[in-house]
Scaffold this active site. Sequence first.
Site, mmCIF file in Angstrom:
data_model
loop_
_atom_site.group_PDB
_atom_site.id
_atom_site.type_symbol
_atom_site.label_atom_id
_atom_site.label_comp_id
_atom_site.label_asym_id
_atom_site.label_seq_id
_atom_site.Cartn_x
_atom_site.Cartn_y
_atom_site.Cartn_z
ATOM 1 N N ALA A 113 11.379 -6.243 1.072
ATOM 2 C CA ALA A 113 11.138 -6.371 2.623
ATOM 3 C C ALA A 113 11.365 -7.687 3.188
ATOM 4 C CB ALA A 113 9.886 -5.766 2.742
ATOM 5 N N ASP B 62 10.992 -4.717 -4.633
ATOM 6 C CA ASP B 62 10.606 -4.329 -3.103
ATOM 7 C C ASP B 62 10.917 -5.501 -2.248
ATOM 8 O OD1 ASP B 62 9.312 -3.517 -0.957
ATOM 9 O OD2 ASP B 62 7.430 -3.016 -1.811
ATOM 10 N N HIS C 213 -8.464 2.705 8.025
ATOM 11 C CA HIS C 213 -8.416 1.657 9.022
ATOM 12 C C HIS C 213 -7.621 2.065 10.273
ATOM 13 C CE1 HIS C 213 -4.980 1.264 6.600
ATOM 14 N NE2 HIS C 213 -4.412 0.832 7.568
ATOM 15 N N ASP D 180 0.812 -1.214 -0.074
ATOM 16 C CA ASP D 180 0.143 0.043 -0.124
ATOM 17 C C ASP D 180 0.938 1.276 0.034
ATOM 18 O OD1 ASP D 180 0.463 -0.515 2.702
ATOM 19 O OD2 ASP D 180 -1.342 -0.586 3.256
ATOM 20 N N LYS E 196 11.652 -5.620 8.454
ATOM 21 C CA LYS E 196 11.147 -6.898 8.372
ATOM 22 C C LYS E 196 12.277 -7.876 8.276
ATOM 23 C CE LYS E 196 7.307 -4.681 7.130
ATOM 24 N NZ LYS E 196 7.084 -3.804 5.722
HETATM 25 C C1 LIG Z 1 6.415 -2.755 5.041
HETATM 26 C C2 LIG Z 1 6.404 -2.804 3.497
HETATM 27 C C3 LIG Z 1 6.811 -1.440 2.854
HETATM 28 C C4 LIG Z 1 7.101 -0.170 3.646
HETATM 29 O O1 LIG Z 1 8.029 -0.300 4.452
HETATM 30 P P1 LIG Z 1 8.055 0.547 5.992
HETATM 31 O O2 LIG Z 1 9.261 0.310 6.631
HETATM 32 O O3 LIG Z 1 6.663 0.020 6.564
HETATM 33 O O4 LIG Z 1 7.929 2.084 5.591
HETATM 34 C C5 LIG Z 1 7.064 -1.571 1.481
HETATM 35 N N1 LIG Z 1 6.839 -2.890 0.820
HETATM 36 C C6 LIG Z 1 6.426 -3.872 1.406
HETATM 37 C C7 LIG Z 1 6.431 -5.105 0.852
HETATM 38 C C8 LIG Z 1 6.275 -3.847 2.863
HETATM 39 O O5 LIG Z 1 6.016 -5.199 3.409
#
Ligand SMILES: *Cc1c(COP(=O)(O)O)cnc(C)c1O
Length: 458
Positions: A216, A214, A449, A125, A257
């Site tokens: 994480a 991306d 939310h 998101d 993460k």
């Molecule tokens: C958590 C997350 C983000 C954003 O990272 P934040 O550290 O919460 O700003 C972007 N992409 C994915 C897949 C994520 O899980």
Amino acid sequence: MELPFAESWKIKMVEPIRKSTREEREQWLKDANYNVFQLSADQVYIDCLTDSGTGAMSDRQWAALMMGDESYAGSRSFFELRDVITRLTGFEYVIPTHQGRAAENVLFSALIKACDVCPGNSHFDTTKGHIESRKAVALDCTVDEAKDTQLEVPFKGNVDINKLEKALAENADKVPFIIVTITNNTAGGQPVSMQNLRDVRRVADKYGKRVIFDSARFAENAYFIKTREEGYADKSIKEITREMFSLADGMTMSAKKDGIVNMGGFIATRHQDWYEAAKNFCIPFEGYLTYGGMNGRDMAALAVGLDENTEFDNLDTRIKQVQYLASLLDEYGIPYQRPAGGHAIFVDASKILTNVPKEEFPAQTLTIELYREAGVRGCEIGYILADRDPITRENRFGGLDLLRLAIARRVYTDNHMKVIAVALKNVFDRRHEITRGVEIVWEAPLMRHFTVKLRPLG
Ligand SMILES: *Cc1c(COP(=O)(O)O)cnc(C)c1O
């Protein structure tokens, strides 16, 4: 007799948590307007709200923290972090940021302009937010299998290569990059296969496009490649990680993460032009290039966290715990997004609270019931999160309506998993008696939310 499986660590420091009574929880729910984001953490027994920034650092990470170099420019901790990232990914250029969305903000400021199209697999998101706020389009090209929670396929997070090829054929000159989320968070922490990453690369090369991961949960993704994809069983997580990133041009990372730190993130790339362009936004938004939003000590802890969490045993402990929770839900017949993902179980509320109409938010109702039952805090990933259509202002009921139970890294034991599962079973056993959900009393115009106020019906 074969020895049973056990954690690859032992515990050196503990943090007490407290159970509460049903009466207390009833009052706290009321005070929180039936929105679990509004509870104070002290009111929660087992917290499954998110796996972001909630992990337990190791003794080596805490030791690294003490060794952090807080120099404004040229911090030794930055170079340690950069060297680990380069060793893991092959990316030479690294920019630290305060978290994942800040990495998106800095890099996308340099790369995206109005009317661009950014194809990918279920953009997270904040990723979507940073694309759409620049008046560009986040085009979802996830495989259709991801929408069927009961379908058991090994790489449900994959990009649909035909959808991607079509997107590129139609928008070629408007695509600044392709973005692949590993693992696919929105689809339920589902992994992307190496073959799929190779196919994305092939299509990207055909159209002369660059690819961002991306990242994480890249280490969890590597674990699934090792354990599920042919030809990878004998490779180390670090070898697999290196191969994955060899197929990308750059990455954004939420270190909260798979970095197992409480705050942090970064951008990394192999391209000097991307680095030069992003630098111009790092300095005003985040800070100077060798700290960009992070303390020296946090960069030091992250360097160790990345190294540790790309070792098989650490990941094996983590993923097996999530799978253990899933196995308990299987035993009780509780439906969730199958197979279990890397960081969470996504319980399919629409298949459980079948008597609650969608207009009364079944997944939110299940989230409330689970908290009421045992003080376990999950998170609705459903119709409330989906917000209203920006034009018609109608609720969006098109997607899945799930209760997410995110599992923090190295925090809870398997006994906590049992409590979560039995609490959910108790709600599941009386599911037919639950016929009414909640209604919205107040909501914010965007991202409702977090602050929505609800009222129970019936
Ligand atoms: C958590 C997350 C983000 C954003 O990272 P934040 O550290 O919460 O700003 C972007 N992409 C994915 C897949 C994520 O899980």
